[in-house]
Design a protein around this motif. Sequence first.
Motif, PDB file in Angstrom:
ATOM      1  N   ARG A  24       3.883  -0.786   6.746  1.00 58.05           N
ATOM      2  CA  ARG A  24       3.217  -2.124   7.169  1.00 58.05           C
ATOM      3  C   ARG A  24       1.751  -1.930   8.097  1.00 58.05           C
ATOM      4  NH1 ARG A  24       6.660  -6.663   8.220  1.00 58.05           N
ATOM      5  NH2 ARG A  24       8.659  -6.120   7.729  1.00 58.05           N
ATOM      6  N   GLN A  29      -5.254  -6.292   7.810  1.00 58.19           N
ATOM      7  CA  GLN A  29      -5.002  -6.767   6.715  1.00 58.19           C
ATOM      8  C   GLN A  29      -5.173  -5.679   5.697  1.00 58.19           C
ATOM      9  OE1 GLN A  29      -6.478 -10.747   6.350  1.00 58.19           O
ATOM     10  NE2 GLN A  29      -4.393 -11.545   6.985  1.00 58.19           N
ATOM     11  N   THR A  31      -5.300  -5.181   1.674  1.00 58.07           N
ATOM     12  CA  THR A  31      -5.187  -5.618   0.460  1.00 58.07           C
ATOM     13  C   THR A  31      -4.660  -4.710  -0.517  1.00 58.07           C
ATOM     14  OG1 THR A  31      -7.288  -6.904   0.796  1.00 58.07           O
ATOM     15  CG2 THR A  31      -6.437  -6.858  -1.603  1.00 58.07           C
ATOM     16  N   GLU A  52      -1.803  -6.564  -3.344  1.00 56.17           N
ATOM     17  CA  GLU A  52      -1.177  -7.572  -2.767  1.00 56.17           C
ATOM     18  C   GLU A  52      -1.255  -8.670  -3.734  1.00 56.17           C
ATOM     19  OE1 GLU A  52      -3.182 -10.713  -1.405  1.00 56.17           O
ATOM     20  OE2 GLU A  52      -1.221 -11.516  -0.972  1.00 56.17           O
ATOM     21  N   GLY A  53      -0.202  -9.572  -4.100  1.00 52.13           N
ATOM     22  CA  GLY A  53      -0.057 -10.609  -4.712  1.00 52.13           C
ATOM     23  C   GLY A  53      -0.265 -10.133  -6.334  1.00 52.13           C
ATOM     24  N   HIS A  71       4.163  -5.725  -2.815  1.00 54.40           N
ATOM     25  CA  HIS A  71       3.239  -5.945  -1.866  1.00 54.40           C
ATOM     26  C   HIS A  71       2.937  -7.475  -1.713  1.00 54.40           C
ATOM     27  CE1 HIS A  71      -0.826  -4.054  -0.210  1.00 54.40           C
ATOM     28  NE2 HIS A  71      -0.215  -5.092   0.424  1.00 54.40           N
ATOM     29  N   ALA A  72       4.083  -8.128  -1.062  1.00 52.61           N
ATOM     30  CA  ALA A  72       4.196  -9.484  -0.967  1.00 52.61           C
ATOM     31  C   ALA A  72       3.156 -10.237  -0.026  1.00 52.61           C
ATOM     32  CB  ALA A  72       5.450  -9.957  -0.690  1.00 52.61           C
ATOM     33  N   SER A  73       2.714  -9.370   1.009  1.00 47.02           N
ATOM     34  CA  SER A  73       1.688 -10.110   2.248  1.00 47.02           C
ATOM     35  C   SER A  73       0.587  -8.937   2.199  1.00 47.02           C
ATOM     36  CB  SER A  73       2.520 -10.206   3.112  1.00 47.02           C
ATOM     37  OG  SER A  73       3.009  -9.087   4.133  1.00 47.02           O
ATOM     38  N   LEU A  74      -0.258  -9.183   2.956  1.00 47.85           N
ATOM     39  CA  LEU A  74      -1.398  -8.388   3.463  1.00 47.85           C
ATOM     40  C   LEU A  74      -1.178  -7.256   4.409  1.00 47.85           C
ATOM     41  CD1 LEU A  74      -4.408 -11.046   3.326  1.00 47.85           C
ATOM     42  CD2 LEU A  74      -4.156  -9.303   1.745  1.00 47.85           C
ATOM     43  N   THR A  75       0.019  -7.339   4.825  1.00 50.01           N
ATOM     44  CA  THR A  75       0.390  -6.574   5.765  1.00 50.01           C
ATOM     45  C   THR A  75       1.646  -5.393   5.474  1.00 50.01           C
ATOM     46  OG1 THR A  75       1.673  -7.968   7.041  1.00 50.01           O
ATOM     47  CG2 THR A  75      -0.630  -7.818   7.834  1.00 50.01           C
ATOM     48  N   SER A  77       3.873  -3.478   2.125  1.00 46.23           N
ATOM     49  CA  SER A  77       4.245  -2.950   0.814  1.00 46.23           C
ATOM     50  C   SER A  77       5.412  -2.359   1.095  1.00 46.23           C
ATOM     51  CB  SER A  77       2.973  -2.076   0.682  1.00 46.23           C
ATOM     52  OG  SER A  77       3.422  -1.370  -0.822  1.00 46.23           O
TER      53      SER A  77
END
Lengths: 117, 112
Positions: A24, A29, A31, A52-53, A71-75, A77
Amino acid sequence: GAVVSQHPSWVICKSGTSVKIECRSLDFQATTMFWYRQFPKQSLMLMATSNEGSKATYEQGVEKDKFLINHASLTLSTLTVTSAHPEDSSFYICSADRRTGLNYGYTFGSGTRLTVV
Amino acid sequence: GQQVMQIPQYQHVQEGEDFTTYCNSSTTLSNIQWYKQRPGGHPVFLIQLVKSGEVKKQKRLTFQFGEAKKNSSLHITATQTTDVGTYFCADAGGTSYGKLTFGQGTILTVHP
């Protein structure tokens, strides 16, 4: 400064089981995050780049079905070592790209020491 | 892909002695970063060199980037026991999201 939190610090698991490692970024953030593997007294070898994404980009020779990256969110993986075997025992470290200008470096998590028995 | 060769692999010094580790590449590096990893720890960023012939200092540490941007060095003056660890150079690839390609690292041991 930039902080990357990695959990767990160490884990012992039985052969054939799966292990999830989280990385985290706490105050920024990310990416892009990177996952490395390090054997004792050796260098860090990049396993994959986590975006991310989107799907992760794996280095040559790294089995994407064995080392699942999300890596579902910007914070956040995650790296999941599936059907772990003793040869997967290693030190796994994540890092994040924190651009703050020309003189920046990558921030590393504290690492996860995985032992498969 | 890009390979960065680092020597020596090990260096044992007496406290107070100097220490140098060298990195070499067969191709031109966009920029090079240096990291220190304490035993059992994770790499910690020390510095980035970008310009040809660049020299940067951090207290007892001196970092150099070769004129051709194919080699770099880290020199520690008068080592202390707190300098113990592995020093890595890394090719930062030259892009904002560039992955790091690490040298093999130099393991430094300092005897008091």
